[in-house]
Motif scaffolding. Structure first.
Motif, PDB file in Angstrom:
ATOM      1  N   LEU A   1       0.698  -5.713 -26.452  1.00  0.00           N
ATOM      2  CA  LEU A   1      -0.623  -5.404 -26.738  1.00  0.00           C
ATOM      3  C   LEU A   1      -0.469  -3.963 -27.545  1.00  0.00           C
ATOM      4  CD1 LEU A   1      -2.587  -6.104 -23.491  1.00  0.00           C
ATOM      5  CD2 LEU A   1      -2.824  -7.377 -25.444  1.00  0.00           C
ATOM      6  N   LEU A   2       0.260  -3.220 -27.426  1.00  0.00           N
ATOM      7  CA  LEU A   2       0.401  -1.892 -28.213  1.00  0.00           C
ATOM      8  C   LEU A   2       0.979  -2.202 -29.577  1.00  0.00           C
ATOM      9  CD1 LEU A   2       1.957   0.246 -25.230  1.00  0.00           C
ATOM     10  CD2 LEU A   2      -0.270   0.530 -26.372  1.00  0.00           C
ATOM     11  N   ALA A   3       1.808  -3.395 -29.482  1.00  0.00           N
ATOM     12  CA  ALA A   3       2.447  -3.717 -30.941  1.00  0.00           C
ATOM     13  C   ALA A   3       1.464  -4.083 -31.803  1.00  0.00           C
ATOM     14  CB  ALA A   3       3.428  -4.689 -30.751  1.00  0.00           C
ATOM     15  N   ALA A   4       0.231  -4.512 -31.465  1.00  0.00           N
ATOM     16  CA  ALA A   4      -0.945  -4.832 -32.211  1.00  0.00           C
ATOM     17  C   ALA A   4      -1.542  -3.787 -32.921  1.00  0.00           C
ATOM     18  CB  ALA A   4      -1.756  -6.063 -31.679  1.00  0.00           C
ATOM     19  N   ASP A   5      -1.292  -2.654 -32.546  1.00  0.00           N
ATOM     20  CA  ASP A   5      -2.030  -1.480 -32.900  1.00  0.00           C
ATOM     21  C   ASP A   5      -1.202  -0.759 -33.799  1.00  0.00           C
ATOM     22  OD1 ASP A   5      -3.447   1.067 -33.447  1.00  0.00           O
ATOM     23  OD2 ASP A   5      -4.689   0.779 -31.355  1.00  0.00           O
ATOM     24  N   PRO A   6      -1.495  -0.414 -35.061  1.00  0.00           N
ATOM     25  CA  PRO A   6      -0.650   0.204 -36.040  1.00  0.00           C
ATOM     26  C   PRO A   6      -0.552   1.501 -36.044  1.00  0.00           C
ATOM     27  CG  PRO A   6      -2.786  -0.472 -37.069  1.00  0.00           C
ATOM     28  CD  PRO A   6      -2.702  -1.186 -35.858  1.00  0.00           C
ATOM     29  N   GLN A   7      -1.608   2.388 -35.174  1.00  0.00           N
ATOM     30  CA  GLN A   7      -1.607   3.649 -34.951  1.00  0.00           C
ATOM     31  C   GLN A   7      -0.786   4.126 -33.737  1.00  0.00           C
ATOM     32  OE1 GLN A   7      -6.020   4.105 -34.549  1.00  0.00           O
ATOM     33  NE2 GLN A   7      -5.854   5.651 -36.286  1.00  0.00           N
ATOM     34  N   VAL A   8      -0.273   3.188 -32.881  1.00  0.00           N
ATOM     35  CA  VAL A   8       0.491   3.816 -31.930  1.00  0.00           C
ATOM     36  C   VAL A   8       1.957   3.330 -32.081  1.00  0.00           C
ATOM     37  CG1 VAL A   8      -1.365   3.658 -30.346  1.00  0.00           C
ATOM     38  CG2 VAL A   8       0.110   1.725 -30.571  1.00  0.00           C
ATOM     39  N   GLU A   9       2.910   4.159 -31.389  1.00  0.00           N
ATOM     40  CA  GLU A   9       4.408   3.864 -31.341  1.00  0.00           C
ATOM     41  C   GLU A   9       4.688   3.751 -29.835  1.00  0.00           C
ATOM     42  OE1 GLU A   9       8.500   5.750 -32.438  1.00  0.00           O
ATOM     43  OE2 GLU A   9       6.785   6.846 -33.205  1.00  0.00           O
ATOM     44  N   THR A  10       5.172   3.075 -29.433  1.00  0.00           N
ATOM     45  CA  THR A  10       5.576   2.675 -27.925  1.00  0.00           C
ATOM     46  C   THR A  10       6.912   3.323 -27.901  1.00  0.00           C
ATOM     47  OG1 THR A  10       4.787   0.557 -27.393  1.00  0.00           O
ATOM     48  CG2 THR A  10       6.254   1.195 -25.932  1.00  0.00           C
ATOM     49  N   VAL A  11       7.215   4.541 -27.371  1.00  0.00           N
ATOM     50  CA  VAL A  11       8.401   5.236 -27.333  1.00  0.00           C
ATOM     51  C   VAL A  11       9.342   4.891 -26.457  1.00  0.00           C
ATOM     52  CG1 VAL A  11       7.432   7.268 -28.690  1.00  0.00           C
ATOM     53  CG2 VAL A  11       7.483   7.133 -26.065  1.00  0.00           C
ATOM     54  N   GLY A  12       8.842   4.214 -25.212  1.00  0.00           N
ATOM     55  CA  GLY A  12       9.786   3.909 -24.104  1.00  0.00           C
ATOM     56  C   GLY A  12       8.837   3.271 -23.070  1.00  0.00           C
ATOM     57  N   GLU A  13       9.624   2.432 -22.083  1.00  0.00           N
ATOM     58  CA  GLU A  13       9.089   1.905 -20.979  1.00  0.00           C
ATOM     59  C   GLU A  13      10.170   1.931 -19.718  1.00  0.00           C
ATOM     60  OE1 GLU A  13       9.829  -2.713 -21.132  1.00  0.00           O
ATOM     61  OE2 GLU A  13       8.889  -2.087 -23.102  1.00  0.00           O
TER      62      GLU A  13
ATOM     63  N   GLU B   1       7.247  -3.347 -12.786  1.00  0.00           N
ATOM     64  CA  GLU B   1       7.151  -4.820 -13.037  1.00  0.00           C
ATOM     65  C   GLU B   1       7.453  -5.099 -14.637  1.00  0.00           C
ATOM     66  OE1 GLU B   1       3.522  -6.113 -11.665  1.00  0.00           O
ATOM     67  OE2 GLU B   1       3.726  -5.595  -9.848  1.00  0.00           O
ATOM     68  N   PRO B   2       8.832  -5.634 -14.881  1.00  0.00           N
ATOM     69  CA  PRO B   2       8.947  -5.865 -16.186  1.00  0.00           C
ATOM     70  C   PRO B   2       7.797  -6.702 -16.800  1.00  0.00           C
ATOM     71  CG  PRO B   2      11.089  -6.302 -14.760  1.00  0.00           C
ATOM     72  CD  PRO B   2       9.720  -5.861 -13.830  1.00  0.00           C
ATOM     73  N   LEU B   3       7.467  -7.755 -16.404  1.00  0.00           N
ATOM     74  CA  LEU B   3       6.392  -8.651 -16.825  1.00  0.00           C
ATOM     75  C   LEU B   3       5.192  -7.673 -17.159  1.00  0.00           C
ATOM     76  CD1 LEU B   3       6.451 -11.753 -14.899  1.00  0.00           C
ATOM     77  CD2 LEU B   3       7.235 -11.460 -17.296  1.00  0.00           C
ATOM     78  N   ALA B   4       4.717  -6.843 -16.406  1.00  0.00           N
ATOM     79  CA  ALA B   4       3.642  -6.079 -16.605  1.00  0.00           C
ATOM     80  C   ALA B   4       4.152  -4.924 -18.055  1.00  0.00           C
ATOM     81  CB  ALA B   4       3.351  -4.768 -15.730  1.00  0.00           C
ATOM     82  N   ARG B   5       5.253  -4.625 -18.076  1.00  0.00           N
ATOM     83  CA  ARG B   5       5.539  -3.674 -19.051  1.00  0.00           C
ATOM     84  C   ARG B   5       5.661  -4.415 -20.391  1.00  0.00           C
ATOM     85  NH1 ARG B   5       9.564  -1.716 -15.503  1.00  0.00           N
ATOM     86  NH2 ARG B   5      11.499  -2.706 -16.869  1.00  0.00           N
ATOM     87  N   GLU B   6       6.079  -5.592 -20.239  1.00  0.00           N
ATOM     88  CA  GLU B   6       6.009  -6.359 -21.599  1.00  0.00           C
ATOM     89  C   GLU B   6       4.730  -6.833 -22.087  1.00  0.00           C
ATOM     90  OE1 GLU B   6       7.936 -10.899 -23.038  1.00  0.00           O
ATOM     91  OE2 GLU B   6       8.155 -10.436 -20.803  1.00  0.00           O
ATOM     92  N   ASN B   7       3.955  -7.300 -21.270  1.00  0.00           N
ATOM     93  CA  ASN B   7       2.431  -7.503 -21.578  1.00  0.00           C
ATOM     94  C   ASN B   7       2.044  -6.280 -22.560  1.00  0.00           C
ATOM     95  OD1 ASN B   7      -0.067  -8.887 -21.886  1.00  0.00           O
ATOM     96  ND2 ASN B   7      -0.815  -7.963 -19.891  1.00  0.00           N
TER      97      ASN B   7
ATOM     98  N   ASP C   1      -7.145  -8.683 -22.399  1.00  0.00           N
ATOM     99  CA  ASP C   1      -6.783  -7.735 -23.617  1.00  0.00           C
ATOM    100  C   ASP C   1      -7.810  -6.920 -24.026  1.00  0.00           C
ATOM    101  OD1 ASP C   1      -4.748  -9.474 -23.443  1.00  0.00           O
ATOM    102  OD2 ASP C   1      -4.995 -10.655 -25.296  1.00  0.00           O
ATOM    103  N   HIS C   2      -9.246  -7.251 -23.877  1.00  0.00           N
ATOM    104  CA  HIS C   2     -10.415  -6.574 -24.452  1.00  0.00           C
ATOM    105  C   HIS C   2     -10.423  -5.047 -23.380  1.00  0.00           C
ATOM    106  CE1 HIS C   2     -14.269  -5.271 -25.767  1.00  0.00           C
ATOM    107  NE2 HIS C   2     -14.744  -4.972 -24.691  1.00  0.00           N
ATOM    108  N   ARG C   3     -10.133  -5.247 -22.381  1.00  0.00           N
ATOM    109  CA  ARG C   3     -10.230  -4.119 -21.311  1.00  0.00           C
ATOM    110  C   ARG C   3      -9.138  -2.929 -21.655  1.00  0.00           C
ATOM    111  NH1 ARG C   3     -10.458   0.020 -19.339  1.00  0.00           N
ATOM    112  NH2 ARG C   3     -10.884   0.552 -17.373  1.00  0.00           N
ATOM    113  N   PHE C   4      -8.186  -3.840 -22.153  1.00  0.00           N
ATOM    114  CA  PHE C   4      -6.677  -2.918 -22.542  1.00  0.00           C
ATOM    115  C   PHE C   4      -7.157  -2.200 -23.773  1.00  0.00           C
ATOM    116  CE2 PHE C   4      -2.746  -1.992 -24.538  1.00  0.00           C
ATOM    117  CZ  PHE C   4      -2.021  -1.280 -23.475  1.00  0.00           C
ATOM    118  N   GLU C   5      -7.755  -3.046 -24.767  1.00  0.00           N
ATOM    119  CA  GLU C   5      -7.921  -2.406 -26.043  1.00  0.00           C
ATOM    120  C   GLU C   5      -9.052  -1.243 -26.043  1.00  0.00           C
ATOM    121  OE1 GLU C   5      -9.324  -5.653 -27.930  1.00  0.00           O
ATOM    122  OE2 GLU C   5      -7.163  -6.513 -28.597  1.00  0.00           O
ATOM    123  N   ALA C   6      -9.821  -1.294 -24.996  1.00  0.00           N
ATOM    124  CA  ALA C   6     -11.072  -0.266 -24.750  1.00  0.00           C
ATOM    125  C   ALA C   6     -10.310   0.716 -24.299  1.00  0.00           C
ATOM    126  CB  ALA C   6     -11.940  -0.807 -23.620  1.00  0.00           C
TER     127      ALA C   6
END
Length: 261
Positions: A27-39, A17-23, A111-116
């Motif tokens: 959320l991942l972009a807000a975390d400086p420790q991670v890099e989204t390498v693909g979807e 689902e494109p919308l699920a991937r975008e969401n 968002d809180h559940r994803f961050e956890a």
């Protein structure tokens, strides 16, 4: 950030689902420790995992052509250190934890559940890195190499085809793709030749020149050419050039196979 955490934590998002991937991407972009390498969706995920070696994978269950459990079966349980299932169905939870999933999130999630879930996955990745570093320092284990692939998933228009590595006769480079030749049938796979070479068993497959890899079990004849080169004849009659600079490596690996018969 600790020295172990200085290297970005690589994250792959697998959902049809494109919308699920975008969401999740936002959320991942807000975390400086991670890099989204693909979807991607399921069929493309096998190649993405091999190419980017993600530390964390957010994985949907029900996807067309290849579901989340089939994907994990293809790549193996140790291909990604932390797997978080993300699905709208709660009935797969037990099965998810049986394949050693770290977490199981139900859509829609906050968002809180994803961050956890992300925090838990990051902690597991850092633990994994610490263990690998300790083993390297003590010599407790040999340096890890890329996991070998036993099978490949080739996406098509109407279906995806599973190709067992042992069924491959030879592989030809085609720009950003490779062509798998298997008993008279050819399969086009989006993969670079160097990546294919790293993923195949070096005692079974050998690169004979820049654009070809052969299955040693299919080699039937070797014909010397002028100035040290050779031609190889395969079981199906295919003739391939063996470049002079790869001849010694070819003969050494062929000898390993021959000595084990």
């Amino acid at each position: 950030m600790s020295p172990l955490g200085a290297t970005p934590i690589r994250v792959l998002v697998v959902d049809d689902e494109p919308l699920a991937r975008e969401n999740m991407r936002v959320l991942l972009a807000a975390d400086p420790q991670v890099e989204t390498v693909g979807e991607c969706s399921g069929p493309e995920a096998v190649a993405m995992i091999a190419r980017f070696r993600p530390d964390i994978m957010f994985l949907d269950v029900q996807m067309p052509d290849l579901d989340g459990f089939a994907l994990l079966d293809l790549v193996g349980p140790d291909a990604v250190p932390a797997v978080v299932f993300v699905t709208a169905y709660d009935r797969y939870a037990v099965q998810a934890f049986e394949v050693r999933a770290l977490d199981y999130m139900l859509k829609p999630f906050t968002d809180h559940r994803f961050e956890a879930a992300l925090a838990r996955a990051k902690a597991q990745v850092l633990t994994h890195r610490q263990s690998a570093l300790a083993e390297a320092r003590t010599g407790a284990a040999p340096p890890a190499r890329d996991p070998l692939r036993a099978r490949f998933l080739v996406p098509g228009r109407d279906k995806s085809v599973v190709v067992e590595a042992v069924e491959i006769d030879w592989i030809r480079a085609a720009d950003y793709y490779v062509i798998l030749h298997c008993g008279g049938v050819s399969h086009l796979l989006r993969e670079r030749m160097d990546e294919m070479e790293r993923q195949l068993d070096p005692e079974q497959f050998v690169r004979v020149h820049r654009g070809a890899i052969v299955n040693l079990a299919r080699v039937r004849e070797i014909h010397p050419l002028f100035r040290g080169g050779c031609e190889i004849k395969l079981a199906d009659g295919t003739m391939l050039k063996l470049s002079r600079d790869r001849r010694a490596d070819f003969e050494a690996r062929f000898g390993i196979l021959g000595g084990r018969r």
